[in-house]
Motif scaffolding. Structure first.
Motif, PDB file in Angstrom:
ATOM      1  N   SER A 124       1.640  -8.462  -5.675  1.00 40.57           N
ATOM      2  CA  SER A 124       0.408  -7.826  -5.208  1.00 40.57           C
ATOM      3  C   SER A 124      -0.794  -8.752  -5.325  1.00 40.57           C
ATOM      4  O   SER A 124      -0.987  -9.419  -6.338  1.00 40.57           O
ATOM      5  CB  SER A 124       0.167  -6.560  -6.048  1.00 40.57           C
ATOM      6  OG  SER A 124      -1.005  -5.911  -5.633  1.00 40.57           O
ATOM      7  N   GLY A 155      -5.011  -8.738  -5.154  1.00 40.73           N
ATOM      8  CA  GLY A 155      -6.073  -7.750  -5.312  1.00 40.73           C
ATOM      9  C   GLY A 155      -7.367  -8.351  -5.783  1.00 40.73           C
ATOM     10  O   GLY A 155      -7.546  -9.582  -5.774  1.00 40.73           O
ATOM     11  N   ALA A 163      -5.620  -3.019  -6.041  1.00 39.96           N
ATOM     12  CA  ALA A 163      -4.418  -3.692  -5.527  1.00 39.96           C
ATOM     13  C   ALA A 163      -4.494  -3.595  -4.005  1.00 39.96           C
ATOM     14  O   ALA A 163      -4.212  -2.545  -3.423  1.00 39.96           O
ATOM     15  CB  ALA A 163      -3.159  -3.017  -6.058  1.00 39.96           C
ATOM     16  N   ILE A 164      -4.903  -4.672  -3.362  1.00 37.80           N
ATOM     17  CA  ILE A 164      -5.236  -4.608  -1.931  1.00 37.80           C
ATOM     18  C   ILE A 164      -3.990  -4.670  -1.049  1.00 37.80           C
ATOM     19  O   ILE A 164      -3.828  -3.888  -0.126  1.00 37.80           O
ATOM     20  CB  ILE A 164      -6.196  -5.759  -1.556  1.00 37.80           C
ATOM     21  CG1 ILE A 164      -7.494  -5.612  -2.354  1.00 37.80           C
ATOM     22  CG2 ILE A 164      -6.494  -5.751  -0.061  1.00 37.80           C
ATOM     23  CD1 ILE A 164      -8.393  -6.825  -2.271  1.00 37.80           C
ATOM     24  N   ALA A 165      -3.138  -5.608  -1.333  1.00 35.25           N
ATOM     25  CA  ALA A 165      -1.916  -5.747  -0.519  1.00 35.25           C
ATOM     26  C   ALA A 165      -0.739  -6.020  -1.448  1.00 35.25           C
ATOM     27  O   ALA A 165      -0.778  -6.946  -2.248  1.00 35.25           O
ATOM     28  CB  ALA A 165      -2.077  -6.898   0.469  1.00 35.25           C
ATOM     29  N   TYR A 224       2.395  -3.416   1.854  1.00 34.75           N
ATOM     30  CA  TYR A 224       1.697  -2.130   1.898  1.00 34.75           C
ATOM     31  C   TYR A 224       0.226  -2.364   1.547  1.00 34.75           C
ATOM     32  O   TYR A 224      -0.092  -3.083   0.600  1.00 34.75           O
ATOM     33  CB  TYR A 224       2.337  -1.143   0.931  1.00 34.75           C
ATOM     34  CG  TYR A 224       3.653  -0.598   1.457  1.00 34.75           C
ATOM     35  CD1 TYR A 224       3.705   0.621   2.120  1.00 34.75           C
ATOM     36  CD2 TYR A 224       4.830  -1.329   1.325  1.00 34.75           C
ATOM     37  CE1 TYR A 224       4.902   1.118   2.626  1.00 34.75           C
ATOM     38  CE2 TYR A 224       6.034  -0.849   1.823  1.00 34.75           C
ATOM     39  CZ  TYR A 224       6.060   0.374   2.472  1.00 34.75           C
ATOM     40  OH  TYR A 224       7.245   0.858   2.971  1.00 34.75           O
ATOM     41  N   VAL A 225      -0.664  -1.758   2.340  1.00 30.37           N
ATOM     42  CA  VAL A 225      -2.097  -2.019   2.207  1.00 30.37           C
ATOM     43  C   VAL A 225      -2.879  -0.721   2.298  1.00 30.37           C
ATOM     44  O   VAL A 225      -2.713  -0.001   3.287  1.00 30.37           O
ATOM     45  CB  VAL A 225      -2.577  -2.953   3.342  1.00 30.37           C
ATOM     46  CG1 VAL A 225      -4.054  -3.237   3.215  1.00 30.37           C
ATOM     47  CG2 VAL A 225      -1.785  -4.255   3.333  1.00 30.37           C
ATOM     48  N   THR A 283      -2.663  -0.320  -2.106  1.00 28.72           N
ATOM     49  CA  THR A 283      -1.698   0.472  -2.874  1.00 28.72           C
ATOM     50  C   THR A 283      -2.257   1.091  -4.146  1.00 28.72           C
ATOM     51  O   THR A 283      -1.661   2.028  -4.668  1.00 28.72           O
ATOM     52  CB  THR A 283      -0.463  -0.363  -3.260  1.00 28.72           C
ATOM     53  OG1 THR A 283      -0.883  -1.469  -4.054  1.00 28.72           O
ATOM     54  CG2 THR A 283       0.262  -0.860  -2.024  1.00 28.72           C
ATOM     55  N   ALA A 284      -3.359   0.580  -4.665  1.00 30.00           N
ATOM     56  CA  ALA A 284      -3.857   1.175  -5.923  1.00 30.00           C
ATOM     57  C   ALA A 284      -5.322   0.829  -6.149  1.00 30.00           C
ATOM     58  O   ALA A 284      -5.824  -0.182  -5.638  1.00 30.00           O
ATOM     59  CB  ALA A 284      -3.035   0.676  -7.110  1.00 30.00           C
ATOM     60  N   GLY A 285      -5.971   1.669  -6.905  1.00 31.54           N
ATOM     61  CA  GLY A 285      -7.331   1.398  -7.344  1.00 31.54           C
ATOM     62  C   GLY A 285      -7.563   2.054  -8.688  1.00 31.54           C
ATOM     63  O   GLY A 285      -7.219   3.228  -8.872  1.00 31.54           O
ATOM     64  N   ASN A 286      -8.074   1.307  -9.632  1.00 28.23           N
ATOM     65  CA  ASN A 286      -8.353   1.862 -10.961  1.00 28.23           C
ATOM     66  C   ASN A 286      -9.753   1.474 -11.409  1.00 28.23           C
ATOM     67  O   ASN A 286     -10.100   0.289 -11.442  1.00 28.23           O
ATOM     68  CB  ASN A 286      -7.340   1.324 -11.979  1.00 28.23           C
ATOM     69  CG  ASN A 286      -5.989   1.998 -11.862  1.00 28.23           C
ATOM     70  OD1 ASN A 286      -5.824   3.155 -12.225  1.00 28.23           O
ATOM     71  ND2 ASN A 286      -5.007   1.262 -11.334  1.00 28.23           N
ATOM     72  N   ALA A 318      -7.749   6.343 -12.418  1.00 21.51           N
ATOM     73  CA  ALA A 318      -7.278   6.026 -11.070  1.00 21.51           C
ATOM     74  C   ALA A 318      -8.199   6.654 -10.034  1.00 21.51           C
ATOM     75  O   ALA A 318      -8.749   7.729 -10.256  1.00 21.51           O
ATOM     76  CB  ALA A 318      -5.859   6.532 -10.882  1.00 21.51           C
ATOM     77  N   GLY A 374      -9.146   8.596  -6.565  1.00 15.34           N
ATOM     78  CA  GLY A 374      -8.524   9.723  -5.877  1.00 15.34           C
ATOM     79  C   GLY A 374      -7.972  10.744  -6.839  1.00 15.34           C
ATOM     80  O   GLY A 374      -8.400  10.862  -7.976  1.00 15.34           O
ATOM     81  N   ASP A 417      -4.886  10.878  -7.961  1.00 12.01           N
ATOM     82  CA  ASP A 417      -3.794  10.393  -8.802  1.00 12.01           C
ATOM     83  C   ASP A 417      -4.130  10.730 -10.250  1.00 12.01           C
ATOM     84  O   ASP A 417      -5.264  10.564 -10.689  1.00 12.01           O
ATOM     85  CB  ASP A 417      -3.644   8.884  -8.642  1.00 12.01           C
ATOM     86  CG  ASP A 417      -2.378   8.358  -9.294  1.00 12.01           C
ATOM     87  OD1 ASP A 417      -1.521   7.877  -8.554  1.00 12.01           O
ATOM     88  OD2 ASP A 417      -2.257   8.438 -10.538  1.00 12.01           O
TER      89      ASP A 417
END
Lengths: 327, 220
Positions: free
Chosen positions: B117, B119, B144-146, B167-168, B170-173, B199, B201, B203
């Motif tokens: 990943s 990011g 985590a951008i890609a 996958y683009v 995938t995560a943000g914290n 996290a 959203g 999640d």
């Protein structure tokens, strides 16, 4: 100056990799990382109970006594219970369904999981869907959480159930369940499994069921209940169902008492625990099963918690013996 | 792809960062390098090695690169590399606001999946920076951008149509907490960062939504 160049070069390499990711995918697009549910794929066999579309299959003659299978979780699915379909050859109509929000059944928002009663009502709906007449016998076979749900149902409607096959229910009260969790969900900071479990949280976060269900599947690597978790078949875990149900149970611990009426259930219960799940064992099995007046307590050798899948060879003869006794 | 370019632009402007809670007031005039060793909890029990370099002596910009890995039996199946810088944005007396930015690469391998990943990680810290110590509040966002997913046989056996690829996103914290340091003579600092993660959203977030890092910094 050389160090500045080094940092700039590293930054350019990073940007190159970022911009070279062609054909990027969306984790939340249905079907990419987890299978479609009955809501997206109409070819999946389904029934609708209390307004929720459930993945369901049957095996055997619909006129025979019903053996209704209840999977674990909440949030797992019935794929690992499919050995039980062999019992269709023994004169049973074997019914499987994925509970709401799990497996290939319809996904629901967190707010839908308002009480344990919704699972009991769903089970009642499934029984009524398949039961042809009042004379047709219904037996329940539940694994783990499914065994708890079977007991919760019997506690409310003992007259509806002609036999019970239970494998390693966590407990029938919140105290029993939390006692079992304290042994089975121990994370050891610093070991490979624990780090695999927590490290992925920086790679995947989402609002959507698809990515969350995929993430829960990855987390099953940390399971340590006596079996090889990588060999357990499944379709699709239900992450929202799993977390919402656990939060519900923790917030309403008093509702997690399924024992008040069990003393009035006269039928013998087949209660199985595994040889290799160190967190369970005979002592916990005796404690949990003691609420039933008549119990055949059996140890299934050579397997851990996932008795219906990994312990089937040893479990099957005991089930047939039990069925002969109660039918 | 828009997300990638946004991250790229932010990355270029921010110049990027470091995890070490560096006390700008405590850096000796003649020093332009730092090395740090840290241990702590950051999505796992981790060890981190950092090298930093002050790009220009007269400008408050420190470029850094760090490598961290979690504990576990498999040595290099999981790790994270970050490159970036921190820059002083604002100062009134001993109160400073520092911006940090990273570009990062992280890898995670299990029996189920292999993840690689790219990011970014941006944060702001604001607090008191004295000669011998500092303490500051920190607020940041790790994206985590890609992420390239290569699913293992276990998952493909369960679901044959599972799709490998990039996958683009995938995560943000988000993370927020405190950082600080205490000087040990001219060349060494003890540092800490401690806080919580959340996290983005709906999640439910990390299993252990906290971070804590303790380090020894050598400025030379």
């Amino acid at each position: 100056m050389k160090i500045q160049c080094l940092f700039k070069t590293a930054a350019l390499i990073f940007v190159f990799f970022l911009t070279s990711c062609s054909g990027e995918l969306d984790m939340n697009e249905p079907g990419l990382l987890v299978p479609l549910t009955v809501m997206e794929d109409s070819s999946i066999p389904s029934i609708t109970i209390n307004g929720v579309k459930l993945h369901s299959e049957t095996f055997g003659d619909p006129q025979d006594p019903i053996l209704l299978m209840l999977h674990g979780g909440p949030g797992a699915d019935y794929r690992s219970l499919l050995n039980f379909k062999e019992l269709a050859d023994e004169g049973l109509f074997v019914v499987f369904y994925d509970q709401m929000g799990s497996g290939l059944s319809q996904r629901l928002d967190e707010s839908a999981y308002s009480a344990v009663q919704i699972y009991i009502d769903e089970l009642d709906g499934v029984i009524n869907h398949y039961k042809k007449d009042t004379e047709q016998k219904v037996l329940l076979a539940g694994h783990s959480w499914g065994a708890m749900l079977a007991t919760a149902y019997v506690n409310q409607k003992p007259e509806n159930i002609a036999g019970l096959i239970l494998s390693e229910p966590g407990g029938f009260t919140w105290d029993q369940v939390s006692d079992y969790f304290s042994r089975s969900l121990q994370l050891q900071i610093g070991n490979e499994q624990t780090n695999d479990f927590v490290y992925q949280d920086q790679f995947i976060t989402s609002d959507e069921h698809e990515a969350l269900d995929y993430k829960l599947a990855l987390a099953s690597v940390a399971s340590d209940t006596g079996d090889d978790p990588t060999q357990l078949p499944f379709w699709r875990y239900g992450a929202v169902c799993s977390s919402a149900s656990l939060e519900l149970a923790q917030a309403n611990q008093a509702d997690m008492d399924f024992t008040q009426n069990l003393a009035n259930y006269p039928t013998k219960v087949l209660f199985a625990y595994s040889e290799l799940n160190q967190a369970y064992g005979k002592e916990h099995a005796e404690l949990v099963s003691a609420f039933y007046p008549s119990v055949n307590l059996v140890e299934i050798s050579g397997c851990g918690h996932e008795i219906p899948h990994f312990g089937w060879e040893n479990f099957r003869p005991l089930i047939l013996e039990y069925l002969q006794e109660i039918m | 792809m828009k997300n990638i370019f946004c991250a790229f632009i932010l990355f270029c402007f921010a110049q990027t960062a470091m995890t070490q809670s560096l006390n700008w007031e405590a850096i000796p005039e003649e020093s332009r390098h730092l090395t740090a060793l840290s241990i702590g909890y950051d999505f796992g029990l981790t060890t981190q090695l950092t090298y930093g370099y002050q790009i220009k002596k007269d400008k408050p910009i420190f470029a850094t690169i760090d490598f961290s890995k979690p504990a576990g039996a498999d040595f290099l199946d999981d790790f994270k590399v970050r490159i970036g810088a921190q820059v002083q944005l604002y100062q009134v007396n001993n109160f400073k606001v520092i911006a940090k930015g990273y570009g990062l690469y992280r890898q995670h391998k299990t029996d189920f999946v292999s993840m690689a990943s790219f990011g970014s990680d941006f944060s702001l810290t604001a607090g008191l920076y004295q000669k011998k110590w500092h303490i500051a509040a920190e607020l940041g966002f790790d994206k985590a951008i890609a992420t390239k997913l290569k699913n293992g046989e276990i998952l493909t056996k369960n679901y044959s149509e599972i799709t490998d690829g990039w996958y683009v996103p995938t995560a943000g914290n988000f993370y927020y907490g405190l950082e600080g340091s205490k000087s040990l003579g001219q060349a060494f600092d003890l540092s800490f960062r401690i806080g919580a993660t959340r996290a983005e959203g709906k999640d439910e977030g990390a299993l252990l939504p906290v971070y804590a890092q303790f380090g020894l910094i050598w400025v030379w």
